[in-house]
Design a protein around this motif. Structure first.
Motif, short mmCIF file in Angstrom:
data_model
loop_
_atom_site.label_atom_id
_atom_site.label_comp_id
_atom_site.label_asym_id
_atom_site.label_seq_id
_atom_site.Cartn_x
_atom_site.Cartn_y
_atom_site.Cartn_z
N ALA A 19 0.82 -1.22 0.00
CA ALA A 19 0.00 0.00 0.00
C ALA A 19 0.84 1.26 0.00
CB ALA A 19 -0.93 0.00 1.22
N HIS A 20 2.09 1.16 0.43
CA HIS A 20 2.97 2.34 0.54
C HIS A 20 3.91 2.48 -0.65
CE1 HIS A 20 1.53 2.59 4.63
NE2 HIS A 20 2.06 1.42 4.93
N LEU A 21 3.92 1.50 -1.55
CA LEU A 21 4.86 1.51 -2.67
C LEU A 21 4.35 2.34 -3.84
CD1 LEU A 21 5.88 -2.27 -2.82
CD2 LEU A 21 7.41 -0.38 -2.24
N ASP A 22 5.28 2.92 -4.59
CA ASP A 22 4.95 3.58 -5.86
C ASP A 22 5.00 2.51 -6.94
OD1 ASP A 22 4.67 5.04 -8.13
OD2 ASP A 22 6.48 6.26 -7.86
N LEU A 23 3.83 2.15 -7.47
CA LEU A 23 3.73 1.10 -8.48
C LEU A 23 3.22 1.65 -9.81
CD1 LEU A 23 2.07 -1.65 -6.23
CD2 LEU A 23 4.50 -1.33 -6.71
N SER A 24 3.32 2.98 -9.96
CA SER A 24 2.75 3.63 -11.13
C SER A 24 3.41 3.19 -12.43
CB SER A 24 2.85 5.15 -10.99
OG SER A 24 4.20 5.56 -10.83
N ASP A 25 4.63 2.68 -12.36
CA ASP A 25 5.33 2.27 -13.58
C ASP A 25 5.08 0.81 -13.94
OD1 ASP A 25 6.77 1.56 -11.26
OD2 ASP A 25 8.55 1.18 -12.47
N GLY A 27 2.37 -1.71 -15.16
CA GLY A 27 1.03 -1.76 -15.74
C GLY A 27 0.21 -2.92 -15.21
N PRO A 28 -1.12 -2.79 -15.20
CA PRO A 28 -2.00 -3.87 -14.67
C PRO A 28 -1.91 -5.15 -15.49
CG PRO A 28 -3.28 -2.13 -15.74
CD PRO A 28 -1.89 -1.62 -15.64
N THR A 29 -1.51 -5.05 -16.75
CA THR A 29 -1.41 -6.24 -17.59
C THR A 29 0.01 -6.76 -17.72
OG1 THR A 29 -1.20 -4.86 -19.58
CG2 THR A 29 -3.45 -5.54 -18.92
N ASP A 30 0.92 -6.17 -16.99
CA ASP A 30 2.32 -6.59 -17.02
C ASP A 30 2.43 -8.03 -16.52
OD1 ASP A 30 5.07 -7.05 -16.56
OD2 ASP A 30 5.43 -4.94 -16.13
N GLY A 31 2.97 -8.90 -17.36
CA GLY A 31 3.07 -10.31 -16.99
C GLY A 31 3.95 -10.56 -15.79
N LYS A 36 7.46 -8.23 -9.71
CA LYS A 36 8.05 -6.90 -9.54
C LYS A 36 7.60 -6.28 -8.22
CE LYS A 36 8.65 -5.80 -14.46
NZ LYS A 36 8.21 -4.93 -15.58
N ILE A 37 6.31 -6.44 -7.90
CA ILE A 37 5.80 -5.91 -6.64
C ILE A 37 6.46 -6.61 -5.46
CG2 ILE A 37 3.76 -5.75 -5.15
CD1 ILE A 37 2.09 -5.34 -7.69
N LEU A 38 6.58 -7.93 -5.55
CA LEU A 38 7.18 -8.69 -4.46
C LEU A 38 8.66 -8.36 -4.29
CD1 LEU A 38 5.43 -12.12 -5.06
CD2 LEU A 38 5.17 -10.67 -3.04
N LYS A 89 15.83 -9.65 -4.98
CA LYS A 89 15.42 -10.58 -6.04
C LYS A 89 14.40 -11.56 -5.47
CE LYS A 89 17.17 -13.75 -9.59
NZ LYS A 89 16.55 -12.99 -10.70
N TRP A 90 13.22 -11.53 -6.04
CA TRP A 90 12.18 -12.47 -5.62
C TRP A 90 12.34 -13.77 -6.41
CZ3 TRP A 90 8.80 -13.02 -1.81
CH2 TRP A 90 7.82 -13.99 -1.93
N ILE A 91 12.48 -14.88 -5.70
CA ILE A 91 12.67 -16.19 -6.33
C ILE A 91 11.53 -17.09 -5.87
CG2 ILE A 91 14.21 -18.15 -6.64
CD1 ILE A 91 16.54 -16.33 -5.84
N ASN A 92 10.63 -17.43 -6.79
CA ASN A 92 9.42 -18.17 -6.43
C ASN A 92 9.70 -19.56 -5.85
OD1 ASN A 92 7.04 -16.52 -7.09
ND2 ASN A 92 7.88 -16.54 -9.18
#
Length: 561
Positions: A19-25, A27-31, A36-38, A89-92
């Motif tokens: 909720a506090h992050l800038d995620l404006s760059d 896109g909602p359809t970004d695969g 990236k958020i994580l 680096k997020w590693i699933n």
């Protein structure tokens, strides 16, 4: 098992920081949107764990995005005088590690920040970049590099080598390294989320020597504890140990270096020199062993927090010689809050930290040379303020201690004192009986010379500021000579100007002083410094170079030629 932990971490991270992050760059359809958020949440978590800041502050420290130059988060921790730089680096799958090429990009970004080169960072980061770069240019500030991932906690050989090379370049031969690093893998991330660094739920065990008990009006213990136990406390709990304090460790300050020095060289004197530690604790459990003896008591203090003495504990934790630490004796007071009225712990914290901090520079008030200089300047209408005061200011007819110290050090005719300014001006006041203090303030220095040096130095500073503003390329030797080599540049200009001019009466000097002469010297010296650095130290960290006496002397000699 790793995949299960990754899934548990995923939800918690997003809950804390998204909720506090800038995620404006993104896109909602970004695969790659979720990853990236994580990754950004992970960078924020590293800052949160390392510094104890709020979730919002941690999220706002994230730089991740296009043209971030490998830096995913950056934060200045004022409690430790430390800049924390993060790559995440997020590693699933919960296994693996950051690739060596990514670590290389990270170290490139770190180098650019330290050299104050913002060309690799997007324009939207320039304000944050300038703030971090300014912090790093202040003596006493260290840098801590964190590689955080949901993978391995240990980097492979090549990645480790890239990081080690950077640290070696940054620290040089300095006995007090300014740079450090660590890798946070899945285990550390999981543990960090499970243990909130801001909650004071710490329990510490202590063997108190010569202890006594105070029953009323509120129960408390007091006695002596050895330094090795305190080191164990800090290594085990870190900042959680000082969660209730108004400030944490302040890093490598002059006072903290003195604490380490005393513990290492004369541990038997430590008790006499140190004010001790105050600990608040919800309750105390005492082992029955030796209950009748006050020589040594074994305690467990639950819900404990240091409210005064954080500098002592954190400084002792940096002493490597455990045998010496075991000889150190520190006064310890433990105030129990279980039966105390609500708010009493906060009151204890506040009142134990109300004392004004005495700094090494304050002791110059006792030096007769300072009083002599003030009198000599006063005769010529100049107010010299050498006693620390909030009213101190620099004007055409006034000056203060730090400004005079800096000017005289640069006017010494050689660069050694100027180099010591870059490592921290506080070192000039640690011992008033010997250099570097006595090299600057002695019977041979008149009040006129001191103030005239200030006049020249102010003009040099004005030229540097103007030159920096005019430069379009904020990187390379020419830029570094202004940012990191400013004191050596000043010393070289003084050498060209000639020290004989400074001995004139203040009024006579001021009447004949021509700023254009100083500007001309600055132009020549700066050009020679830049050329000398380019020819002899290409690629060298200038922040390190200008703390090195021999390298600085070489650049100084080239500038004066």
């Amino acid at each position: 098992m790793s995949a299960i932990k990754v899934n548990q971490i995923r939800a918690k991270l997003r809950q804390l920081f998204e909720a506090h992050l800038d995620l404006s760059d993104i896109g909602p359809t970004d695969g790659e949107r979720e990853n990236k958020i994580l990754s950004r949440c992970l960078a924020a978590l590293a800052i949160y764990i390392q510094t104890g800041c709020t979730e919002k502050e941690a999220a706002e420290s994230v730089w991740d995005g296009g043209d971030d130059n490998g830096i995913d988060a950056a934060y200045f921790d004022p409690s430790d005088l430390r800049v924390v730089l993060v790559q995440s680096k997020w590693i699933n799958k919960g296994a693996g590690e950051p690739e060596a090429k990514d670590i290389g990009a990270f170290t490139k970004g770190v180098r650019d920040i330290i050299e104050q080169d913002n060309t690799g960072f997007r324009a939207g980061l320039h304000a944050k970049f300038s703030d971090i770069a300014l912090r790093l240019s202040s003596p006493g500030t260290s840098v801590h590099l964190v590689l955080v991932s949901t993978g391995a906690s240990v980097l492979a050989k090549h990645g480790t080598s890239v990081l080690t090379t950077l640290l070696k370049d940054l620290n040089g031969d300095d006995p007090e390294p300014i740079a450090s690093s660590e890798a946070m893998g899945l285990a550390e991330v999981y543990s960090g989320l499970a243990n909130d660094p801001l909650l004071s739920n710490v329990s510490v065990d202590a063997t108190m020597l010569d202890w006594s008990y105070v029953a009323t009006p509120f129960p408390a213990y007091f006695g002596v504890i050895d330094g090795l136990q305190l080191k164990t406390w800090w290594k085990t709990h870190g900042k959680a140990l000082v969660a209730s304090n108004i400030r944490h460790s302040l890093g490598s300050t002059e006072v903290n270096n003195e604490i380490k020095q005393t513990a290492t060289s004369t541990p038997e004197k430590f008790w006499y020199f140190n004010n001790g530690i105050t600990l608040v604790s919800n309750e105390a459990l005492k082992a029955p062993v030796g209950a009748a003896s006050r020589a040594a008591g074994v305690f467990s203090f639950r819900g404990a927090s240091i409210v005064n003495g954080a500098q002592t504990v954190s400084s002792l934790a940096k002493v490597d010689d455990d045998n010496r630490l075991a000889e150190v004796r520190v006064p310890l007071r433990v105030i129990l809050l279980k039966s105390a009225p609500a708010g009493f712990g906060d009151e204890v914290t506040r009142t134990n930290n109300l004392q004004n901090r005495v700094e090494p520079r304050d002791f110059v008030a006792q030096d007769p040379e300072q009083r002599r200089l003030r009198q000599e300047m006063a005769i010529e209408g100049v107010d010299y303020q050498f006693v620390r005061s909030e009213d101190s200011m620099a004007t055409a007819t006034s000056c203060e201690l730090i400004e005079v110290t800096t000017a005289l050090a640069c006017a010494a005719g050689e660069p050694n004192l100027a180099v010591q300014l870059k490592t921290g001006i506080g070192r000039f006041f640690v011992d008033l009986s010997k250099p570097p203090y006595k090299a600057v303030f002695n019977a041979g220095v008149s009040g006129a010379r001191a103030f005239n040096a200030v006049v020249v130095h102010r003009e040099i500073e004005r030229w540097i500021d103007k030159k920096k503003t005019s430069m379009t390329k904020k990187s390379g030797p020419a830029w570094g000579a202004l940012v990191h080599g400013n004191r050596v540049l000043s010393a070289a200009v003084f050498a060209k100007y000639g020290s004989g001019n400074l001995s004139q009466a203040i009024a006579s000097f001021g009447a004949a002083f021509d700023p254009a002469v100083i500007e001309a010297h600055c132009d020549i010296v700066h050009a020679k410094m830049a050329a000398g650095i380019e020819a002899n130290y290409p690629g060298k960290f200038l922040a390190v170079l200008f703390k090195n006496p021999s390298m600085s002397k070489n650049v100084f000699d080239l500038a004066c030629a």
